[in-house]
Design a protein around this motif. Sequence first.
Motif, PDB file in Angstrom:
ATOM      1  N   ASP B   1       1.088  -1.126   0.009  1.00  0.00           N
ATOM      2  CA  ASP B   1       0.025   0.116   0.082  1.00  0.00           C
ATOM      3  C   ASP B   1       1.059   1.392   0.081  1.00  0.00           C
ATOM      4  OD1 ASP B   1      -2.348   1.562   2.367  1.00  0.00           O
ATOM      5  OD2 ASP B   1      -1.809   2.093   0.211  1.00  0.00           O
ATOM      6  N   GLN B   2       1.021   1.736  -1.237  1.00  0.00           N
ATOM      7  CA  GLN B   2       2.128   2.936  -1.109  1.00  0.00           C
ATOM      8  C   GLN B   2       1.191   4.252  -1.693  1.00  0.00           C
ATOM      9  OE1 GLN B   2       6.152   3.211  -2.107  1.00  0.00           O
ATOM     10  NE2 GLN B   2       6.379   0.899  -2.552  1.00  0.00           N
ATOM     11  N   GLN B   3       0.146   4.662  -0.888  1.00  0.00           N
ATOM     12  CA  GLN B   3      -0.445   5.820  -1.635  1.00  0.00           C
ATOM     13  C   GLN B   3       0.192   7.158  -1.610  1.00  0.00           C
ATOM     14  OE1 GLN B   3      -4.766   5.820  -0.014  1.00  0.00           O
ATOM     15  NE2 GLN B   3      -3.920   4.291   1.408  1.00  0.00           N
ATOM     16  N   ARG B  93      -3.845  13.230   3.983  1.00  0.00           N
ATOM     17  CA  ARG B  93      -4.926  12.634   4.870  1.00  0.00           C
ATOM     18  C   ARG B  93      -6.206  13.004   4.225  1.00  0.00           C
ATOM     19  NH1 ARG B  93      -7.651  16.261   8.706  1.00  0.00           N
ATOM     20  NH2 ARG B  93      -8.366  14.204   9.708  1.00  0.00           N
ATOM     21  N   THR B 102      -1.214   9.462   6.355  1.00  0.00           N
ATOM     22  CA  THR B 102      -0.427   8.433   5.520  1.00  0.00           C
ATOM     23  C   THR B 102       0.621   9.166   5.033  1.00  0.00           C
ATOM     24  OG1 THR B 102      -2.480   7.421   4.713  1.00  0.00           O
ATOM     25  CG2 THR B 102      -0.420   6.960   3.559  1.00  0.00           C
ATOM     26  N   PHE B 103       1.909   8.411   5.439  1.00  0.00           N
ATOM     27  CA  PHE B 103       3.392   9.097   5.209  1.00  0.00           C
ATOM     28  C   PHE B 103       4.056   8.468   4.074  1.00  0.00           C
ATOM     29  CE2 PHE B 103       4.468  11.741   8.916  1.00  0.00           C
ATOM     30  CZ  PHE B 103       3.450  11.461   9.765  1.00  0.00           C
ATOM     31  N   GLY B 104       4.796   9.328   3.595  1.00  0.00           N
ATOM     32  CA  GLY B 104       5.549   8.437   2.221  1.00  0.00           C
ATOM     33  C   GLY B 104       6.920   8.246   3.012  1.00  0.00           C
TER      34      GLY B 104
END
Lengths: 115, 113
Positions: B1-3, B93, B102-104
């Motif tokens: 999951d790489q949003q 977010r 959600t972080f990189g």
Amino acid sequence: EPEVTQTPSHQVTQMGQEVILRCVPISNHLYFYWYRQILGQKVEFLVSFYNNEISEKSEIFDDQFSVERPDGSNFTLKIRSTKLEDSAMYFCASSETGVGANVLTFGAGSRLTVL
Amino acid sequence: DQQVKQNSPSLSVQEGRISILNCDYTNSMFDYFLWYKKYPAEGPTFLISISSIKDKNEDGRFTVFLNKSAKHLSLHIVPSQPGDSAVYFCAARVSFGNEKLTFGTGTRLTIIP
């Protein structure tokens, strides 16, 4: 400047043991969070807490984990029966509100090493 | 999951020049974007944010640009200073009914004196 305080800074434990990580959020903040960062990976959301209950949790936050606000100032993360893969830096954060940009203030982190 | 993706794990910039850090996202529901800076042995520190209704937000030496159609944002630091050497995280977010960020994976910025 107000800050989020976390203890311990580093904890080493044996696999299968229980650990409790402690946090003192900023006093006028209403939302509290735990995030973790496994070495070399991104910061991941674990759980958010508001009004004395969990408001959101990730798939990582299974029955092994629990959070509590035992008094008016502390916010704790308990990890039962630790596994090797629980080794990570755990960050506590707090925010005034859960809406809008929702700027989180993070603590310095608690490094958990599971042997 | 790489949003949220930061494709450059590291970046070196000469002091006084412009540093440009990039971030891409895939979730079109994200409507707030934040940049955090992290020094070793410290927690992430908030730097600057931008709402999806804007395309630019400036705060001193830091400017964040948002290109919604490309699902891309960037952080510009000018002029770069040695104290800017840190890991920079992009975060995003969805503002309604969802509190999590959600972080990189972060970009390590090194400013060369």
